[in-house]
Design a protein around this motif. Structure first.
Motif, PDB file in Angstrom:
ATOM      1  N   TYR A   9       0.854  -1.207   0.000  1.00 24.55           N
ATOM      2  CA  TYR A   9       0.000   0.000   0.000  1.00 24.55           C
ATOM      3  C   TYR A   9       0.877   1.239   0.000  1.00 24.55           C
ATOM      4  CZ  TYR A   9      -3.540   3.442   1.178  1.00 24.55           C
ATOM      5  OH  TYR A   9      -4.356   4.549   1.147  1.00 24.55           O
ATOM      6  N   PHE A  10       1.928   1.240   0.854  1.00 28.62           N
ATOM      7  CA  PHE A  10       2.805   2.424   0.886  1.00 28.62           C
ATOM      8  C   PHE A  10       3.484   2.627  -0.467  1.00 28.62           C
ATOM      9  CE2 PHE A  10       6.877   4.551   1.391  1.00 28.62           C
ATOM     10  CZ  PHE A  10       6.437   5.754   1.928  1.00 28.62           C
ATOM     11  N   ASN A  11       3.948   1.537  -1.071  1.00 26.90           N
ATOM     12  CA  ASN A  11       4.616   1.673  -2.379  1.00 26.90           C
ATOM     13  C   ASN A  11       3.700   2.318  -3.415  1.00 26.90           C
ATOM     14  OD1 ASN A  11       7.012   0.638  -1.524  1.00 26.90           O
ATOM     15  ND2 ASN A  11       6.523  -1.476  -2.123  1.00 26.90           N
ATOM     16  N   LEU A  12       2.420   1.962  -3.374  1.00 25.80           N
ATOM     17  CA  LEU A  12       1.487   2.457  -4.399  1.00 25.80           C
ATOM     18  C   LEU A  12       0.822   3.772  -4.001  1.00 25.80           C
ATOM     19  CD1 LEU A  12      -0.272  -0.911  -5.288  1.00 25.80           C
ATOM     20  CD2 LEU A  12       1.292   0.377  -6.759  1.00 25.80           C
ATOM     21  N   PHE A  13       0.416   3.883  -2.732  1.00 25.37           N
ATOM     22  CA  PHE A  13      -0.432   5.019  -2.318  1.00 25.37           C
ATOM     23  C   PHE A  13       0.156   5.833  -1.166  1.00 25.37           C
ATOM     24  CE2 PHE A  13      -3.372   2.350  -4.634  1.00 25.37           C
ATOM     25  CZ  PHE A  13      -4.021   3.298  -5.412  1.00 25.37           C
ATOM     26  N   GLY A  14       1.336   5.466  -0.675  1.00 21.82           N
ATOM     27  CA  GLY A  14       1.963   6.241   0.402  1.00 21.82           C
ATOM     28  C   GLY A  14       2.658   7.465  -0.171  1.00 21.82           C
ATOM     29  N   LEU A  15       2.571   8.591   0.558  1.00 16.28           N
ATOM     30  CA  LEU A  15       3.194   9.830   0.076  1.00 16.28           C
ATOM     31  C   LEU A  15       4.629   9.917   0.576  1.00 16.28           C
ATOM     32  CD1 LEU A  15       2.499  12.445  -1.522  1.00 16.28           C
ATOM     33  CD2 LEU A  15       2.107  13.546   0.692  1.00 16.28           C
ATOM     34  N   ASP A  16       5.555  10.131  -0.362  1.00 14.30           N
ATOM     35  CA  ASP A  16       6.946  10.418  -0.001  1.00 14.30           C
ATOM     36  C   ASP A  16       7.417  11.588  -0.878  1.00 14.30           C
ATOM     37  OD1 ASP A  16       7.478   9.380  -2.521  1.00 14.30           O
ATOM     38  OD2 ASP A  16       8.213   7.458  -1.772  1.00 14.30           O
ATOM     39  N   ARG A  17       8.664  11.988  -0.671  1.00 12.55           N
ATOM     40  CA  ARG A  17       9.134  13.198  -1.371  1.00 12.55           C
ATOM     41  C   ARG A  17       9.166  13.018  -2.879  1.00 12.55           C
ATOM     42  NH1 ARG A  17      13.576  15.289   3.042  1.00 12.55           N
ATOM     43  NH2 ARG A  17      12.150  16.761   4.015  1.00 12.55           N
ATOM     44  N   ASN A  18       9.479  11.813  -3.324  1.00 13.76           N
ATOM     45  CA  ASN A  18       9.533  11.572  -4.774  1.00 13.76           C
ATOM     46  C   ASN A  18       8.165  11.757  -5.404  1.00 13.76           C
ATOM     47  OD1 ASN A  18      12.172  11.125  -5.218  1.00 13.76           O
ATOM     48  ND2 ASN A  18      12.055   8.899  -4.895  1.00 13.76           N
ATOM     49  N   LYS A  19       7.150  11.127  -4.796  1.00 15.36           N
ATOM     50  CA  LYS A  19       5.803  11.240  -5.378  1.00 15.36           C
ATOM     51  C   LYS A  19       5.310  12.682  -5.271  1.00 15.36           C
ATOM     52  CE  LYS A  19       4.472   6.468  -4.324  1.00 15.36           C
ATOM     53  NZ  LYS A  19       4.590   5.901  -2.980  1.00 15.36           N
ATOM     54  N   LEU A  20       5.648  13.349  -4.158  1.00 17.85           N
ATOM     55  CA  LEU A  20       5.163  14.723  -3.944  1.00 17.85           C
ATOM     56  C   LEU A  20       5.668  15.683  -5.025  1.00 17.85           C
ATOM     57  CD1 LEU A  20       3.515  16.544  -2.023  1.00 17.85           C
ATOM     58  CD2 LEU A  20       5.636  16.965  -0.752  1.00 17.85           C
ATOM     59  N   MET A  21       6.771  15.315  -5.689  1.00 17.56           N
ATOM     60  CA  MET A  21       7.297  16.198  -6.745  1.00 17.56           C
ATOM     61  C   MET A  21       6.314  16.368  -7.897  1.00 17.56           C
ATOM     62  SD  MET A  21      11.255  15.005  -6.652  1.00 17.56           S
ATOM     63  CE  MET A  21      11.772  15.867  -8.114  1.00 17.56           C
ATOM     64  N   ARG A  22       5.328  15.471  -8.006  1.00 17.19           N
ATOM     65  CA  ARG A  22       4.320  15.602  -9.071  1.00 17.19           C
ATOM     66  C   ARG A  22       3.301  16.713  -8.771  1.00 17.19           C
ATOM     67  NH1 ARG A  22       4.075  10.798 -12.303  1.00 17.19           N
ATOM     68  NH2 ARG A  22       2.366  11.769 -13.457  1.00 17.19           N
ATOM     69  N   ALA A  23       3.173  17.072  -7.466  1.00 16.10           N
ATOM     70  CA  ALA A  23       2.228  18.134  -7.097  1.00 16.10           C
ATOM     71  C   ALA A  23       2.801  19.487  -7.505  1.00 16.10           C
ATOM     72  CB  ALA A  23       1.969  18.079  -5.592  1.00 16.10           C
ATOM     73  N   ALA A  24       2.005  20.555  -7.347  1.00 18.82           N
ATOM     74  CA  ALA A  24       2.503  21.901  -7.662  1.00 18.82           C
ATOM     75  C   ALA A  24       3.717  22.212  -6.770  1.00 18.82           C
ATOM     76  CB  ALA A  24       1.392  22.921  -7.415  1.00 18.82           C
TER      77      ALA A  24
END
Ligand code: CP
Length: 336
Positions: free
Chosen positions: A266-281
């Protein structure tokens, strides 16, 4: 204490930087955001903003504010666990001069088989003025409100609503960003089981935000098509370009066991980390109503990011938002 206001929203000593009259509500109870009009919501937010300024300036609540609820009794009746909601309602009521009683449900006659309604009518016979109630069944708080003379505030009922959480979330955003209208807000995680998501969808869309829901297909709520939101089943796509990323806890206590993969997956797919957050504004801010499960829906580096995370501010603003609710019910005919 951190300044949570938008730039240009300056403090002025020990006095509140803003003024607003007590909010007016058409109902004598506060059971949900659904059904509130923008005037009622903005009235609560504006008044909460006044209280938040005083708290932020380390100000004491002095007369007439500290007498607003003098002589009234607020009773906290929590059938489910709580840290933030229960404590902040107690602080909020005390700031306004009320007497507060916390019912220990685990040590009450509920444990001997007394029903919700018998408990409610028993407490009602002792003439409290405001009841703050949390219950694990959706609709339980509304049912209780029909059997008591006190004004009732919903402190969270099952998967239904958590209206004061949505209010404090909106106030946190307004103070930091300056507006809600036009913001892109992604609510991510266990939407199906989340009363926080439901209240936030009503409130933030009423005030003109664009709402995205991001979750596995198994955690989508029923009737999602009528909610006026965009749906994503991929976190990075769902938070692309958003202004606010609101993460939610997996509410395993409301699950039957098959809705999610392992917590690691679940964390791998839907957990928020700094890498995924880079997609936000680039200026995106992170929110979470708490309690957090670190390493499940969010990692510690992201949750504790002092520039981007509003999670501690949400808790601080919770007292101010709840003061605005208590005051509105006390003055709106709810409390005698
Ligand atoms: N957000 C929230 O409702 O937290 P508590 O369960 O600690 O009250």
């Amino acid at each position: 204490m951190t300044d949570t206001r938008a730039p240009g929203h300056a403090a002025s000593g020990a006095m509140p930087a803003t003024t607003a009259p007590p909010a007016q509500l058409s109902s004598r109870h506060f059971l949900g955001i659904e059904g509130l009009n923008p005037l009622e919501i903005n009235g609560l937010l504006d008044r909460g903003n006044v209280f938040a300024d005083i708290i932020q300036n380390n100000g004491l609540f002095e007369p007439p504010l500290s007498d607003m609820l003098r002589g009234l009794t607020v009773l906290n009746l929590f059938f489910e666990n709580s840290t933030r909601t229960r404590v902040s309602f107690e602080l909020a009521a005390k700031n306004l001069g009320a007497s507060v009683l916390n019912i220990n449900v685990a040590g009450s006659s509920v444990k001997k088989g007394e029903t919700l309604l018998d408990t409610a009518t028993t407490l009602n016979a002792m003439h409290p003025h405001i009841l703050v109630v949390r219950h694990n069944c959706s609709g339980a708080v509304q049912l209780l409100s029909q059997h008591v003379d006190a004004a009732v505030i919903n402190g969270g009922d099952g998967r239904h609503e958590h209206p004061t959480q949505a209010l404090l979330d909106a106030l946190t955003i307004k103070r930091r960003v300056g507006r809600i209208e036009g913001l892109k807000i992604a609510i991510c995680g266990d939407i199906a089981n989340s009363r926080v998501a439901r209240s936030n969808i009503h409130l933030l869309s009423t005030l003109g935000a664009e709402i995205r829901l991001v979750c596995p297909a198994t955690l989508l709520p029923v009737a999602v098509d009528s909610m006026g939101v965009e749906i994503f089943t991929d976190l990075e796509e769902g938070i692309e370009g958003v202004d606010i990323v609101m993460m939610l806890r997996l509410q395993t206590e409301r699950m039957e066991g098959t809705e999610t993969p392992s917590q690691r997956e679940y964390f791998n797919l839907f957990g928020l980390d700094r890498n995924k957050l880079m997609r936000a504004a680039p200026q995106a801010l992170i929110m979470h109503p708490g309690p957090m499960n670190r390493g499940v829906e969010i990692d510690s580096a992201t949750a504790d990011d002092v520039e981007k995370s509003l999670i501690r501010t949400q808790v601080e603003i919770g007292v101010a938002a709840r003061m605005a609710c208590l005051e509105a019910l006390a003055g709106g005919g709810g409390a005698p």
